[in-house]
Scaffold this active site. Structure first.
Site, PDB file in Angstrom:
ATOM      1  N   ASP A 112     -43.297   8.988  58.012  1.00 48.82           N
ATOM      2  CA  ASP A 112     -43.196  10.426  58.294  1.00 48.82           C
ATOM      3  C   ASP A 112     -44.557  10.959  58.746  1.00 48.82           C
ATOM      4  O   ASP A 112     -44.931  12.092  58.456  1.00 48.82           O
ATOM      5  CB  ASP A 112     -42.691  11.190  57.063  1.00 48.82           C
ATOM      6  CG  ASP A 112     -42.128  12.561  57.409  1.00 48.82           C
ATOM      7  OD1 ASP A 112     -41.774  12.786  58.586  1.00 48.82           O
ATOM      8  OD2 ASP A 112     -42.057  13.423  56.507  1.00 48.82           O
TER       9      ASP A 112
ATOM     10  N   HIS B 114     -39.475  22.482  58.234  1.00 46.76           N
ATOM     11  CA  HIS B 114     -38.818  22.835  59.492  1.00 46.76           C
ATOM     12  C   HIS B 114     -38.706  24.351  59.618  1.00 46.76           C
ATOM     13  O   HIS B 114     -38.425  25.054  58.637  1.00 46.76           O
ATOM     14  CB  HIS B 114     -37.435  22.183  59.574  1.00 46.76           C
ATOM     15  CG  HIS B 114     -37.481  20.704  59.694  1.00 46.76           C
ATOM     16  ND1 HIS B 114     -37.032  20.022  60.806  1.00 46.76           N
ATOM     17  CD2 HIS B 114     -37.932  19.733  58.842  1.00 46.76           C
ATOM     18  CE1 HIS B 114     -37.201  18.724  60.638  1.00 46.76           C
ATOM     19  NE2 HIS B 114     -37.748  18.531  59.445  1.00 46.76           N
TER      20      HIS B 114
END
Length: 386
Positions: free
Chosen positions: A277, A143
């Site tokens: 994911d 992220h």
């Protein structure tokens, strides 16, 4: 008037038991019964699946992309439609398109796209997973740290409003960047709060659970580890019985021995369930793509940033099931539950999803003995055929 459909010739796994020599009856998008061949009405439409197995459709609560589309890069109706169709090829019949930490504008566009997808009844669309931006920079993973920030009143209001228009909204947050009062408000509004990308300790996680957190995002990854004096996030996930925990079973994110230890240690009633994911590479031959302006490289089954940080996964749910059976060593039946029944429990959709018994949605995958998907059905309608 709907026509009763009879799926014949296949072994049927209802989520608990196998049924041999039986027929799955589907009526108006729901499972009517698992019946003996002699009990099938004469006017039923027959679909033969001889020599194959019929299992509950897979439910994936963390899907960043597929079919060449990453939700962050295409947060619109067609992007969601493409992602859902890409994963249907691998037996996934319900999923949460997942937005990785991004700016306010992209988040708002994603919520609008989710509302449009529900209105359009996109096959396989279950709701949205907002993974961030209220995470811990210390456990940011892939992220973008420049986009990580505390939750404010506008964030809380937007997420609660999204839940009013969607069947399911899952939010991954870190207690470092969201208050217990905010967690409680999200929980009260029907948002599933998942703890993740956090460096917090056991007691902080336990307090968040008391406030309404219900899940842990990708167990072992981007969280404080289990230690002798500080159990950390991993210890909380395994010890706190009401927490469900997602797991990426791709051979890169978690060692198979760690998976086996976690399965033995997990306290119920919460379960460990499978997530992919997955990124945009699923169903494509892409070798790289971009997330928030940073290139992610695909090589040898891994997706990484230039510095080697894992950036999502390059795996589909059928492959996760095979990995759990072959590398981890659990029974196929339990691997199937981890891909269907347990995520349905985690998101509060038992009674509708995760089993093939009377009244459940007729969402199922037809597989061969090697767990290759031959066809996928959503609401009693075929959406993919190999």
């Amino acid at each position: 008037m709907t026509v009763l459909t009879a799926i014949t010739g296949a072994r049927i796994f209802d989520g608990d038991l196998w049924h041999e020599g039986c027929v799955l009856l589907v009526d108006d998008g729901k499972v009517a019964a698992i019946a003996a061949p002699g009990d099938v009405p004469a006017d039923a439409r027959t679909v033969p699946m001889d020599g194959l197995s019929l299992v509950p459709g897979f439910i994936d609560l963390q899907v960043n992309g597929g079919g060449g589309v990453l939700l962050n890069e295409q947060p619109d109706l067609e992007g969601i439609r493409t992602i859902c169709a890409a994963h249907a090829r691998f037996g996934t019949t319900a999923l949460l398109p997942t937005l990785i930490t991004d700016n306010r504008e992209v988040t708002e566009r994603t919520v609008s796209a989710g509302l449009a997808a529900r209105q359009a009844e996109v096959p396989g669309f279950l709701g949205l997973h907002l993974e961030g931006p209220h995470l811990s920079i210390a456990r940011k993973g892939a992220h973008d740290p420049a986009l990580i920030r505390p939750m404010d009143a506008a964030d809380l209001e937007r997420t609660i409003a999204a839940r009013k228009g969607l069947e399911a909204v899952l939010m991954t947050l870190a207690p470092e960047n969201a208050t217990n009062a905010q967690i409680a408000a999200l929980h009260a509004a029907g948002v599933t709060v998942s703890l993740g990308h956090s460096d917090c300790g056991y007691e902080t996680a336990a307090t968040a659970v008391e406030s309404g957190a219900h899940m842990m995002t990708h167990l072992f990854n981007a969280m404080s580890p289990l230690g002798n004096r500080e159990p950390g996030m991993v210890g909380a996930a395994l010890d706190l019985g009401h927490l469900h925990a997602g797991l990426i079973a791709d051979g890169f994110h978690v060692h198979p021995a760690s998976i086996r230890v976690a399965l033995r240690a997990k306290r119920g009633p919460g379960r460990i369930f499978l997530v992919t994911d997955a990124m945009s590479t699923i169903g494509t031959d892409m070798t790289s793509f971009f997330l928030n302006g940073r290139e992610i490289f695909r090589e040898g089954g891994r997706l990484t940033l230039a510095d080697g940080t894992l950036a999502g996964a390059d795996i589909d749910m059928a492959s996760c099931i095979r990995y759990m059976r072959d590398a981890v060593g659990i029974d196929l039946e339990e691997a199937l539950r981890m891909a269907s029944l347990y995520p349905a429990e985690a998101i509060g959709m038992t009674g509708r999803k995760g089993r093939l018994t009377h009244g459940h949605d007729a969402d199922f995958a037809v597989i061969d003995k090697d767990v290759n998907v031959v066809s996928t059905w959503i609401g009693g309608t075929p959406v993919f055929a190999a």
